[in-house]
Design a protein around this motif. Structure first.
Motif, PDB file in Angstrom:
ATOM      1  N   PRO A 118       0.817  -1.228   0.000  1.00  0.00           N
ATOM      2  CA  PRO A 118       0.000   0.000   0.000  1.00  0.00           C
ATOM      3  C   PRO A 118       0.845   1.269   0.000  1.00  0.00           C
ATOM      4  N   THR A 119       2.055   1.183   0.552  1.00  0.00           N
ATOM      5  CA  THR A 119       2.947   2.340   0.518  1.00  0.00           C
ATOM      6  C   THR A 119       3.301   2.688  -0.921  1.00  0.00           C
ATOM      7  N   THR A 120       3.603   1.648  -1.735  1.00  0.00           N
ATOM      8  CA  THR A 120       3.935   1.869  -3.147  1.00  0.00           C
ATOM      9  C   THR A 120       2.764   2.518  -3.875  1.00  0.00           C
ATOM     10  N   ALA A 121       1.555   2.013  -3.629  1.00  0.00           N
ATOM     11  CA  ALA A 121       0.373   2.561  -4.297  1.00  0.00           C
ATOM     12  C   ALA A 121       0.176   4.030  -3.948  1.00  0.00           C
ATOM     13  N   CYS A 122       0.389   4.368  -2.676  1.00  0.00           N
ATOM     14  CA  CYS A 122       0.212   5.760  -2.254  1.00  0.00           C
ATOM     15  C   CYS A 122       1.245   6.661  -2.925  1.00  0.00           C
ATOM     16  N   LEU A 123       2.482   6.217  -2.964  1.00  0.00           N
ATOM     17  CA  LEU A 123       3.539   7.036  -3.550  1.00  0.00           C
ATOM     18  C   LEU A 123       3.345   7.209  -5.051  1.00  0.00           C
ATOM     19  N   LEU A 124       2.811   6.178  -5.699  1.00  0.00           N
ATOM     20  CA  LEU A 124       2.633   6.225  -7.147  1.00  0.00           C
ATOM     21  C   LEU A 124       1.390   7.005  -7.568  1.00  0.00           C
TER      22      LEU A 124
END
Length: 402
Positions: free
Chosen positions: A79-85
């Protein structure tokens, strides 16, 4: 924490970065220098840059309290990756808003807030720049704007292809695919040719001159053929493993294992000459780790073989270990030629060689560290390289506690 960024220091530091680029420096050294300039100017505890690829993200540069995170992967499903992207380009985020190993490690180290800005070029997100803080108290005025600007500077480095990888999507993908295919053919043909030539030569000698050879000569020829056949088999295994996820143990779940005992056992399987150089420094109370014994043996063989190749004959190769609250780690340290800071991430790329062409002093297909990273990460661990104080290289593998 300062009320405003130290603009004077930031401008002077940024000018130094630009001058370094104008002098021909590129890639990770320049990116790391930019982070080193930004951290004190913003009053951050640490800075980090995550590079995005179709396979997810990875911390490729970090400073200060975040330096430990270099090499840490981020899954596309994280979910961290999704937020950053996909979130706002610049955002101020509470770390505990997310879940996952990286978030838990940040929290454990007292880093609870971050300001993140995406680096975008050509309509693609190439990475994310982060300033990390222990608390949200005393938010720095203009910090978000500065982080956004610096992320744009990093994006320009990617757009100009100044020493930084470009994610394998978008219009550059076909060219990169062609380059990798050509590199695969060149490397494999070169590395396969050597053992095949030696085997053929000794086999012909035995066939054509058997009667005139002494028993000692025959045994020596048979021994060399066996050694080169083993090298050939190992190289073929590595080539196949690098091209597929179906290597040994791919479907085996991780189990809690006695890391110290598993390392000692793996050392006994190393070639005699290499085994004699190993110095073990493993604590008796080392916790159990989640992993796979077959993977661990392969990882240790690759790391110690690298240490053997790039260090003086007879010099010690130390295997040490320790643990923290969440992970168990072991390190392979040598006293060899060392590794340049700009190569600590590139060394894990498939087929990458520190030297090329006629300048190559060391044989190899450039697959060992690539395979090491794949094996470690499929067990939810991570691996990194760094220069050793006093000369040489340290390879560190961290696995979850069992």
């Amino acid at each position: 924490m300062p009320e405003r960024p130290d603009y004077a220091a930031l401008i002077a530091g940024h000018n130094a970065v630009v001058e370094r680029m104008n002098s021909g420096y590129t890639g990770l050294p320049v990116l790391t220098q930019l982070l080193e300039v930004a951290q004190p100017a913003l009053g951050a505890a640490g800075m980090a840059f995550v590079e995005f690829t179709p396979a997810g993200g990875r911390v490729i540069a970090a400073t200060g309290a975040a330096e430990w995170a270099v090499g840490w992967p981020l899954s596309p499903a994280d979910p961290t990756t999704a937020c950053l992207l996909h979130g706002p380009r610049v955002q101020r985020i509470r770390v505990d808003r997310f879940t996952g190993n990286l978030v838990e490690e940040l929290t454990r180290r007292g880093l609870r807030w971050l300001v993140a800005a995406r680096a975008e070029t050509g309509g693609r997100s190439v990475g994310s720049l982060h300033a990390l803080h222990p608390t949200a108290d005393g938010e720095v005025t203009d910090e978000s704007a500065v982080i956004g600007y610096l992320a744009s500077c990093v994006a320009q480095m990617y757009g100009d292809r100044t020493g930084l990888p470009v994610p394998g999507d978008g219009p550059v993908a076909p060219a990169l695919a062609d380059q990798e295919r050509d590199l695969f053919v060149a490397v494999t043909s070169h590395e396969l040719r050597t053992p095949v030539t030696v085997i053929k030569g000794y086999a012909n000698t035995l066939t054509d001159h058997w009667d005139s050879l002494t028993d000692a000569d025959r045994r020596r020829a048979a021994r060399v053929i066996g050694q080169r056949a083993n090298e050939l088999a190992r190289l073929v295994d590595r080539l196949l493993s690098s091209a597929t996820d179906l290597g040994p143990g791919a479907d085996t779940p991780a189990t809690a294992l006695d890391l110290a005992e598993a390392l000692r056992s793996a050392v006994t399987d190393l070639p005699t000459g290499l085994r004699q150089r190993i110095v073990l420094a493993l604590p008796a109370d080392l916790p159990r780790a989640l992993g796979d014994r077959v993977d661990l043996a392969t990882v240790l063989a690759e790391l110690t073989t690298n240490a053997d190749k790039y260090s003086p004959p007879g010099s010690p190769i130390e295997i040490s270990a320790d643990a923290d609250e969440r992970t168990v780690a072991f390190r392979v340290s040598d006293r060899g030629i060392g590794i340049q800071p700009e190569h600590v991430e590139r060394a894990f790329e498939r087929f990458w060689q520190g030297e090329s062409g006629d300048r190559r002093r060391y044989p190899g297909a450039g697959l060992g560290l690539y395979l090491v990273r794949r094996l470690v990460e499929r067990r939810n661990g991570w691996v990194s390289l760094r220069p050793r104080t006093g000369g040489g290289t340290v390879a560190e593998v961290r696995l979850p506690r069992g």
